[in-house]
Design an enzyme around this catalytic site. Structure first.
Site, PDB file in Angstrom:
ATOM      1  N   GLU A   1       0.829  -1.212   0.000  1.00 46.69           N
ATOM      2  CA  GLU A   1       0.000   0.000   0.000  1.00 46.69           C
ATOM      3  C   GLU A   1       0.861   1.259   0.000  1.00 46.69           C
ATOM      4  OE1 GLU A   1      -2.897  -0.617  -0.766  1.00 46.69           O
ATOM      5  OE2 GLU A   1      -2.901  -2.740  -0.223  1.00 46.69           O
TER       6      GLU A   1
ATOM      7  N   TYR B   1      -1.658  -8.298 -10.793  1.00 49.92           N
ATOM      8  CA  TYR B   1      -0.616  -8.070  -9.799  1.00 49.92           C
ATOM      9  C   TYR B   1       0.679  -8.818 -10.157  1.00 49.92           C
ATOM     10  CZ  TYR B   1      -4.185  -6.267  -6.503  1.00 49.92           C
ATOM     11  OH  TYR B   1      -5.182  -5.542  -5.892  1.00 49.92           O
TER      12      TYR B   1
END
Length: 628
Positions: A323, A408
């Site tokens: 993040e 991803y």
């Protein structure tokens, strides 16, 4: 050069200048990319005609009615001759629209699409600022209103938002497209004694007296994609972790959360050493109640986190590194359209691994890279190696972007392949310059490849041939030049798997001394079909059903339920009732449903109880699994 004075269509075609890439230019209008590669099918907006540049919210939270209500004042930039602006709205109850002088502006809500909501068309009549009085619906998909019983403290209600990909249109009337970046500010009134936090600079840390409670003010002076506007309201405490880092959490959650996040300041420093300055001021986090549907959400200045990353040994803090990395890849440079979401997530997964290597060493990074590669292999098996869904640029996807093993993990493998082809030093220099050149701008796959060729390949035909750039981005499957993980990363674990599969006892497996990555490798490498006695042996030897690590417990429950291992049902029910993270919840229900007469009744019984506690992001997926 101030770009507000430029005509909109000329502005949209501008390439970002060096000046635009500097933090001090934050707050200027971010150009909207034009061209076929940047057409966003997930919005009703027509930004080439008129676009939102700034949002000012003045809202009050009503927990009894489950509504946010008040006004949104939008600054508008319009092309010459533009007579109207089209916004996104889903379920919003619009009371009135006025201009900056308070004069009523005609507006109309068009036909509602189940996914996109309805276009809100406003006649501008020359206005460059519009004020919308409205309320969100009680069932707004971005917002989850929690009862006190659903929180850690059990005393006060809680609210959080989750806007990605296109859910913020359920509580903010704006142009909800990642390519239409906007600055914003907000005044939020909440009942005492609750605290509001948002993904921007806090202007009133303690709140200000207001009718109905306290008002909190926030500001984001950098243009961001609108899905990154986020809010949480609850009984919250704050603990600093470093000069520019800290954590918000419910008081009952704070000790464990702060202990798990102790390395955050070091992570920021490691990220800056790799790819340049952190441009958002503070990096704080909030650990939300377990209903939060994702592992984390990279809202600027305030990452939202699930409590399921708290393992007690910091073994799952790769989530935090991920993040944080979004502060560069995703927040600073953002995919203009969702079919290019690999530009956010693939870049960030690569960057995450580099942060983990810098802090925790090459061995841990190599193991996590190998786990990531297994996710690619799993996606290729599930989707088919030549399926269109295995492309990085995936025009068939609308809002989700595609399978995580592709978006991803294949995305990260692509960047890792470039690194190993051209050399780490050269690739790092390129990435740092890429973030500088395109700071606060949208990006597409086509424009990234053009940038890569112009600033890294530079006409070197050998590099062009070896990199296979177009094949990586536009073709399905895994190109032959892929950089594969170190086969020695899990050599000891793979030997243990072989021995167990040959009939060796579970007690001979050194599971207790392994890292989380090694335990996951072991559990996921076991045969998918195991007899009940062998499952019971594993469960007894390693206390798998009692694991406090969400990742290893999930891996075990997947295996056990797929084999109809009855002792796993009770821990699975506790797990599914205790959190709403879609990554765990959806596959477990899918596994149960796949077990037919044995598993479906279990799934239906658990889901009937759990569904009211889940966010719309999670129920939207599980409803399909359950056939609802």
């Amino acid at each position: 050069m101030p770009i507000l004075a430029l005509p909109l269509l000329a502005l949209a075609a501008c390439a970002p200048t060096a000046e635009q890439a500097q933090p001090e230019t934050a707050g200027l209008v971010a150009p909207v990319l034009t061209g076929a590669d940047a057409v966003d099918s997930s919005t009703h907006a027509r930004p080439a005609e008129a676009r939102v540049t700034h949002v000012a919210l003045d809202l009050a939270a009503d927990f009894a009615a489950k509504r946010l209500s008040g006004t949104a004042t939008l600054d508008v930039e319009a092309a010459r001759g533009a007579r109207e602006i089209v916004l996104d709205s889903k379920g919003l109850e619009i009371a009135s629209v006025t201009d900056g002088q308070g004069r009523a502006l005609p507006f109309a809500l068009g036909a509602s699409d189940p996914a996109l909501g309805a276009p809100l068309t406003i006649q501008l009549q020359g206005a460059r600022q519009i004020r919308i009085a409205y309320a969100s619906a009680p069932q707004a998909e971005a917002l989850q209103w929690l009862s006190p019983e659903q929180t850690a403290g059990k005393q006060h209600p809680f609210l959080f938002s989750q806007g990605q990909a296109i859910l913020n249109r359920t509580w903010i009337p704006t142009q909800d497209s990642p390519g239409i970046r906007q600055t914003w500010e907000a005044r939020i009134v909440v009942p005492e004694p609750l605290t509001a936090v948002m993904s921007g600079e806090r202007l009133s840390p303690e709140g200000e007296p207001a009718a109905g409670g306290r008002a909190f003010r926030f500001r984001m002076d950098k243009p961001v994609a609108p899905y990154l506007i986020a809010i949480a309201i609850g009984d919250l405490a704050f603990q600093p972790l470093g000069p520019r880092t800290g954590v918000w959490a419910e008081p009952a959650t704070m000790p464990a959360a702060a202990a798990e996040l102790v390395d955050t300041e070091k992570m920021v420093a490691a990220a800056e050493a790799l790819y340049g300055p952190y441009r958002w001021g503070r990096y704080d986090m909030i650990v939300l109640p377990p209903a939060f549907p994702y592992g984390g959400m990279e809202n600027p200045t305030l990452t939202f986190l699930t409590p399921s990353f708290i393992a007690g040994d910091r073994s799952l803090v790769g989530l935090v590194a991920h993040e944080l990395a979004h502060s560069w890849s995703g927040n600073l440079v953002t995919n203009a359209v969702w079919p290019d979401s690999w530009l956010n997530e693939g870049f960030t997964s690569y960057f995450e691994n580099r942060i983990m290597e810098a802090l925790y060493g090459k061995a841990r990074a190599a193991q996590e890279e190998a786990l990531s590669f297994s996710e690619i292999e799993g996606a290729l098996t599930e989707l088919g190696a030549t399926a269109p869904g295995t492309r990085l640029h995936n025009p068939d996807e609308d809002n989700e972007g595609g399978a995580s093993g592709i978006v991803y993990d294949k995305g990260a493998a692509f960047l890792r392949t470039i690194e190993r082809t051209v050399g780490r030093e050269r690739f790092d220099a390129y990435l740092r310059s890429y973030f500088d050149r395109h700071a606060f701008q949208p990006m597409t796959s086509a424009r990234f490849l053009a940038d890569l060729r112009a600033n890294l390949v530079r006409g070197d035909q050998d590099f062009e041939r070896r990199l296979m750039l177009d094949q990586w981005v536009y073709q399905p499957g895994l190109p032959s030049n892929v950089a594969r993980p170190d086969p020695a990363a899990f050599a000891a674990v793979d030997r243990a798997v072989t021995a167990f599969n040959a009939g060796g006892p579970a007690a001979a497996v050194p599971y207790g001394g392994w890292t989380t990555a090694e335990r996951l490798r072991f559990l996921n490498a076991l045969p998918r079909t195991l007899p009940q006695p062998r499952l019971a042996e594993l469960d007894r030897a390693f206390q798998l059903s009692q694991s406090g690590n969400a990742e290893t417990l999930f891996a075990w429950l997947q295996l056990a339920l797929a084999n109809r291992y009855q002792p796993a049902v009770a821990p699975a029910e506790r797990f599914l009732m205790s959190l709403g993270r879609r990554k765990f919840v959806a596959p477990l229900f899918e596994t149960l449903v796949a077990q037919g007469d044995w598993g479906r009744p279990i799934a239906e019984r658990i889901y009937a109880r759990a569904r009211p506690t889940y966010h719309a992001v999670t129920t939207g997926t599980v409803d399909k699994i359950m056939g609802k």
